[in-house]
Design a protein around this motif. Structure first.
Motif, PDB file in Angstrom:
ATOM      1  N   MET A 118       0.703  -0.958   0.357  1.00 35.41           N
ATOM      2  CA  MET A 118      -0.153   0.331  -0.248  1.00 35.41           C
ATOM      3  C   MET A 118       0.978   1.300  -0.210  1.00 35.41           C
ATOM      4  SD  MET A 118      -3.009  -1.230   0.131  1.00 35.41           S
ATOM      5  CE  MET A 118      -4.141  -0.144   0.735  1.00 35.41           C
ATOM      6  N   HIS A 119       2.052   1.303   0.365  1.00 35.79           N
ATOM      7  CA  HIS A 119       2.759   2.388   0.737  1.00 35.79           C
ATOM      8  C   HIS A 119       3.691   2.402  -0.230  1.00 35.79           C
ATOM      9  CE1 HIS A 119       5.108   5.121   2.149  1.00 35.79           C
ATOM     10  NE2 HIS A 119       6.499   4.721   2.024  1.00 35.79           N
ATOM     11  N   LYS A 120       4.309   1.610  -1.213  1.00 38.26           N
ATOM     12  CA  LYS A 120       4.954   1.639  -2.515  1.00 38.26           C
ATOM     13  C   LYS A 120       4.132   2.112  -3.378  1.00 38.26           C
ATOM     14  CE  LYS A 120       8.016  -1.409  -1.352  1.00 38.26           C
ATOM     15  NZ  LYS A 120       8.645  -3.142  -2.119  1.00 38.26           N
ATOM     16  N   LEU A 121       2.952   1.902  -3.089  1.00 42.81           N
ATOM     17  CA  LEU A 121       1.944   1.671  -4.411  1.00 42.81           C
ATOM     18  C   LEU A 121       0.803   3.008  -3.756  1.00 42.81           C
ATOM     19  CD1 LEU A 121       0.811  -1.003  -5.452  1.00 42.81           C
ATOM     20  CD2 LEU A 121       2.188  -0.129  -6.177  1.00 42.81           C
ATOM     21  N   LYS A 122       1.592   3.677  -2.787  1.00 45.18           N
ATOM     22  CA  LYS A 122       0.243   4.854  -2.917  1.00 45.18           C
ATOM     23  C   LYS A 122      -1.425   4.835  -2.753  1.00 45.18           C
ATOM     24  CE  LYS A 122       4.058   8.266  -3.877  1.00 45.18           C
ATOM     25  NZ  LYS A 122       5.740   7.247  -4.088  1.00 45.18           N
ATOM     26  N   LEU A 123      -1.653   3.284  -1.783  1.00 42.83           N
ATOM     27  CA  LEU A 123      -3.038   3.219  -2.582  1.00 42.83           C
ATOM     28  C   LEU A 123      -3.119   3.555  -0.623  1.00 42.83           C
ATOM     29  CD1 LEU A 123      -2.534   0.328  -4.710  1.00 42.83           C
ATOM     30  CD2 LEU A 123      -3.052   2.549  -4.890  1.00 42.83           C
ATOM     31  N   ARG A 124      -4.565   3.169  -0.905  1.00 42.80           N
ATOM     32  CA  ARG A 124      -5.305   3.751   0.750  1.00 42.80           C
ATOM     33  C   ARG A 124      -6.192   2.687   0.869  1.00 42.80           C
ATOM     34  NH1 ARG A 124      -7.295   9.633   0.826  1.00 42.80           N
ATOM     35  NH2 ARG A 124      -8.109   8.542  -1.482  1.00 42.80           N
ATOM     36  N   THR A 125      -6.745   2.014   0.006  1.00 40.71           N
ATOM     37  CA  THR A 125      -7.824   1.127   0.397  1.00 40.71           C
ATOM     38  C   THR A 125      -7.860  -0.383  -0.187  1.00 40.71           C
ATOM     39  OG1 THR A 125      -9.344   1.274  -1.449  1.00 40.71           O
ATOM     40  CG2 THR A 125      -9.933   2.871   0.531  1.00 40.71           C
ATOM     41  N   THR A 126      -8.515  -1.082   0.328  1.00 36.48           N
ATOM     42  CA  THR A 126      -8.254  -2.754  -0.596  1.00 36.48           C
ATOM     43  C   THR A 126      -8.846  -2.356  -2.018  1.00 36.48           C
ATOM     44  OG1 THR A 126      -9.232  -3.365   1.965  1.00 36.48           O
ATOM     45  CG2 THR A 126      -8.882  -5.156  -0.745  1.00 36.48           C
ATOM     46  N   ALA A 127     -10.121  -1.801  -2.049  1.00 35.30           N
ATOM     47  CA  ALA A 127     -10.176  -1.594  -3.341  1.00 35.30           C
ATOM     48  C   ALA A 127      -9.695  -1.092  -4.237  1.00 35.30           C
ATOM     49  CB  ALA A 127     -11.759  -0.922  -3.122  1.00 35.30           C
ATOM     50  N   GLU A 128      -8.804  -0.141  -3.298  1.00 34.46           N
ATOM     51  CA  GLU A 128      -7.741   0.453  -5.346  1.00 34.46           C
ATOM     52  C   GLU A 128      -7.101  -0.306  -5.259  1.00 34.46           C
ATOM     53  OE1 GLU A 128      -6.232   4.105  -2.895  1.00 34.46           O
ATOM     54  OE2 GLU A 128      -7.425   5.038  -3.751  1.00 34.46           O
ATOM     55  N   LEU A 129      -6.723  -1.545  -4.360  1.00 32.20           N
ATOM     56  CA  LEU A 129      -4.672  -2.209  -4.644  1.00 32.20           C
ATOM     57  C   LEU A 129      -6.257  -3.450  -5.500  1.00 32.20           C
ATOM     58  CD1 LEU A 129      -3.003  -3.243  -2.820  1.00 32.20           C
ATOM     59  CD2 LEU A 129      -3.939  -5.217  -2.121  1.00 32.20           C
ATOM     60  N   VAL A 130      -7.344  -3.760  -5.322  1.00 32.37           N
ATOM     61  CA  VAL A 130      -8.323  -4.876  -6.458  1.00 32.37           C
ATOM     62  C   VAL A 130      -7.563  -4.150  -8.036  1.00 32.37           C
ATOM     63  CG1 VAL A 130     -10.231  -5.936  -6.726  1.00 32.37           C
ATOM     64  CG2 VAL A 130      -9.555  -5.582  -4.689  1.00 32.37           C
ATOM     65  N   ARG A 131      -8.812  -2.652  -7.916  1.00 23.57           N
ATOM     66  CA  ARG A 131      -8.224  -2.035  -8.944  1.00 23.57           C
ATOM     67  C   ARG A 131      -6.982  -2.004  -9.900  1.00 23.57           C
ATOM     68  NH1 ARG A 131     -12.129   1.280  -6.801  1.00 23.57           N
ATOM     69  NH2 ARG A 131     -10.949   2.695  -6.126  1.00 23.57           N
ATOM     70  N   PHE A 132      -5.679  -1.633  -8.799  1.00 22.13           N
ATOM     71  CA  PHE A 132      -4.719  -2.121  -9.118  1.00 22.13           C
ATOM     72  C   PHE A 132      -3.848  -3.193  -9.836  1.00 22.13           C
ATOM     73  CE2 PHE A 132       0.075  -3.197  -8.097  1.00 22.13           C
ATOM     74  CZ  PHE A 132       0.645  -2.711  -8.579  1.00 22.13           C
ATOM     75  N   ALA A 133      -4.438  -4.939  -9.239  1.00 23.33           N
ATOM     76  CA  ALA A 133      -3.881  -5.911  -9.516  1.00 23.33           C
ATOM     77  C   ALA A 133      -4.850  -6.065 -10.565  1.00 23.33           C
ATOM     78  CB  ALA A 133      -4.688  -6.678  -8.841  1.00 23.33           C
ATOM     79  N   VAL A 134      -5.695  -5.508 -11.067  1.00 22.71           N
ATOM     80  CA  VAL A 134      -6.317  -5.915 -12.587  1.00 22.71           C
ATOM     81  C   VAL A 134      -5.433  -5.161 -13.700  1.00 22.71           C
ATOM     82  CG1 VAL A 134      -8.786  -5.276 -13.759  1.00 22.71           C
ATOM     83  CG2 VAL A 134      -9.305  -6.088 -11.610  1.00 22.71           C
ATOM     84  N   ARG A 135      -5.694  -3.653 -13.923  1.00 19.69           N
ATOM     85  CA  ARG A 135      -4.992  -2.727 -14.253  1.00 19.69           C
ATOM     86  C   ARG A 135      -3.396  -3.733 -14.565  1.00 19.69           C
ATOM     87  NH1 ARG A 135      -6.333   1.409 -11.516  1.00 19.69           N
ATOM     88  NH2 ARG A 135      -4.688   1.463 -10.585  1.00 19.69           N
ATOM     89  N   ASN A 136      -2.843  -4.350 -13.222  1.00 16.48           N
ATOM     90  CA  ASN A 136      -1.355  -4.792 -13.303  1.00 16.48           C
ATOM     91  C   ASN A 136      -1.447  -6.642 -14.164  1.00 16.48           C
ATOM     92  OD1 ASN A 136       0.214  -1.701 -13.526  1.00 16.48           O
ATOM     93  ND2 ASN A 136      -1.031  -1.481 -12.443  1.00 16.48           N
ATOM     94  N   ASN A 137      -2.861  -6.505 -15.150  1.00 10.48           N
ATOM     95  CA  ASN A 137      -2.779  -7.854 -15.257  1.00 10.48           C
ATOM     96  C   ASN A 137      -2.349  -8.959 -14.078  1.00 10.48           C
ATOM     97  OD1 ASN A 137      -3.159  -7.326 -17.675  1.00 10.48           O
ATOM     98  ND2 ASN A 137      -0.979  -7.299 -17.653  1.00 10.48           N
ATOM     99  N   ILE A 138      -1.946  -8.342 -12.930  1.00  9.86           N
ATOM    100  CA  ILE A 138      -2.488  -9.640 -11.378  1.00  9.86           C
ATOM    101  C   ILE A 138      -3.190 -10.362 -11.190  1.00  9.86           C
ATOM    102  CG2 ILE A 138      -1.333  -9.685  -8.575  1.00  9.86           C
ATOM    103  CD1 ILE A 138       0.385  -6.977  -8.874  1.00  9.86           C
ATOM    104  N   ILE A 139      -4.539  -9.957 -11.544  1.00 13.67           N
ATOM    105  CA  ILE A 139      -5.682 -10.701 -12.316  1.00 13.67           C
ATOM    106  C   ILE A 139      -5.744 -10.197 -13.065  1.00 13.67           C
ATOM    107  CG2 ILE A 139      -5.635 -11.344  -8.608  1.00 13.67           C
ATOM    108  CD1 ILE A 139      -8.201  -8.919  -9.257  1.00 13.67           C
ATOM    109  N   GLN A 140      -7.422 -11.038 -13.840  1.00  9.76           N
ATOM    110  CA  GLN A 140      -7.801 -11.014 -14.884  1.00  9.76           C
ATOM    111  C   GLN A 140      -9.217 -10.487 -14.045  1.00  9.76           C
ATOM    112  OE1 GLN A 140      -6.963 -11.105 -17.815  1.00  9.76           O
ATOM    113  NE2 GLN A 140      -4.913 -10.995 -16.244  1.00  9.76           N
ATOM    114  N   ALA A 141     -10.131  -8.893 -14.817  1.00  5.54           N
ATOM    115  CA  ALA A 141     -11.052  -9.292 -14.217  1.00  5.54           C
ATOM    116  C   ALA A 141     -12.401 -10.039 -14.501  1.00  5.54           C
ATOM    117  CB  ALA A 141     -11.780  -7.425 -15.013  1.00  5.54           C
TER     118      ALA A 141
END
Length: 214
Positions: free
Chosen positions: A191-214
Motif C-alpha cells: 500500500m505504501h509503495k503503490l500509494k494506495l489507501r483501500t483494498t478496493a484500490e489495491l484490487v483495481r491496481f491488480a486488474v490494471r497490471n494483469n496480476i489478476i484478470q477482471a
C-alpha cells in the motif's frame, strides 16, 4: 525436433483445456506429461516434484498468476522452458512474461500446429512466439522499461494477488506459509509503495497490471 524425451507440466484452471493439451501432446512419442495443475501454486509444487523440462501454463491462474509462476519456476530451475498458452494478447502482458523468463507464447485461438511447434522449439531450447508477437514487439521488449508494479517484490505480488482474489489475511498466511503478522507487513508495504489507501484500490491496481484478470 529433438528425439530426446521431454517432461511436460500443464497448468490451466479449465479441465477441458488441460485434457485437450494432454491429448494433443500425447501424439508425440518424445513427450511425457509428468503433471497437471489447476492453479499456479499447485503448479509450482508439482514442478518441484516432477521436474519438468517444459511447463505449459495459462496466464490467468488462481492463487499465483502466470507471470509470477514463470518467475518462480525460472528462479527454482533456470533450465525449465516456460510456454505461456493463453487467450490474452495484450502487449504489456506479453512483455512482462518475457521479462520473467518465458520463451514461448501461443494464443488459445491459434491452431494446434502452433502449440506443437512451440513445444518442439522449446524442446531444443529455442524460443517460439505465434503471430501476435511481431519483430516490433520483440524490439520493444529489449528496449522497454519495467512495468509500474516492478517495485513490488515477488512475495508482495503474491500477497496482492491473493488479496485481490478475496482472501483474508489468515487464509493468505496459510497459503504462503507465513505468519499473519508477516502478511500484514507485506500488505502495508504494498500500500505504501503503490500509494494506495483501500483494498478496493489495491484490487483495481491488480486488474490494471494483469496480476489478476477482471
Amino acid at each position: 525436433m529433438s528425439s530426446a524425451t521431454r517432461r511436460v507440466l500443464i497448468a490451466d484452471d479449465h479441465d477441458v483445456v488441460r485434457r485437450g493439451v494432454r491429448t494433443l501432446l500425447e501424439t508425440r512419442p518424445n513427450l511425457v506429461i509428468v503433471g497437471e495443475a489447476a492453479n499456479g501454486r499447485a503448479a509450482l509444487e508439482e514442478a518441484r516434484s516432477s521436474k519438468p523440462d517444459i511447463a505449459i501454463i495459462d496466464y490467468s491462474l488462481p492463487e499465483l498468476n502466470g507471470l509470477d509462476l514463470t518467475a518462480a519456476l525460472k528462479r527454482e530451475n533456470p533450465r525449465v522452458e516456460v510456454l505461456v498458452y493463453t487467450m490474452h494478447d495484450r502487449e504489456n502482458l506479453v512483455l512482462d512474461v518475457l521479462r520473467a523468463g518465458a520463451r514461448g507464447y501461443v494464443l488459445k485461438s491459434d491452431t494446434e500446429k502452433h502449440l506443437l511447434a512451440a513445444v518442439d522449439a522449446l524442446s531444443i531450447h529455442r524460443p517460439y512466439f505465434s503471430g501476435v508477437i511481431s519483430e516490433t514487439l520483440l524490439e520493444r521488449f529489449l528496449e522497454s522499461s519495467p512495468s509500474a508494479h516492478a517495485t513490488l517484490t515477488h512475495r508482495e505480488r503474491e500477497v496482492v494477488q491473493l488479496i485481490a482474489e478475496g482472501k483474508i489475511n489468515k487464509e493468505i498466511s496459510h497459503i504462503l506459509g507465513i505468519s499473519v503478522k508477516t502478511v500484514e507487513t507485506h500488505r502495508a508495504s504494498c500500500m505504501h509503495k503503490l500509494k494506495l489507501r483501500t483494498t478496493a484500490e489495491l484490487v483495481r491496481f491488480a486488474v490494471r497490471n494483469n496480476i489478476i484478470q477482471a
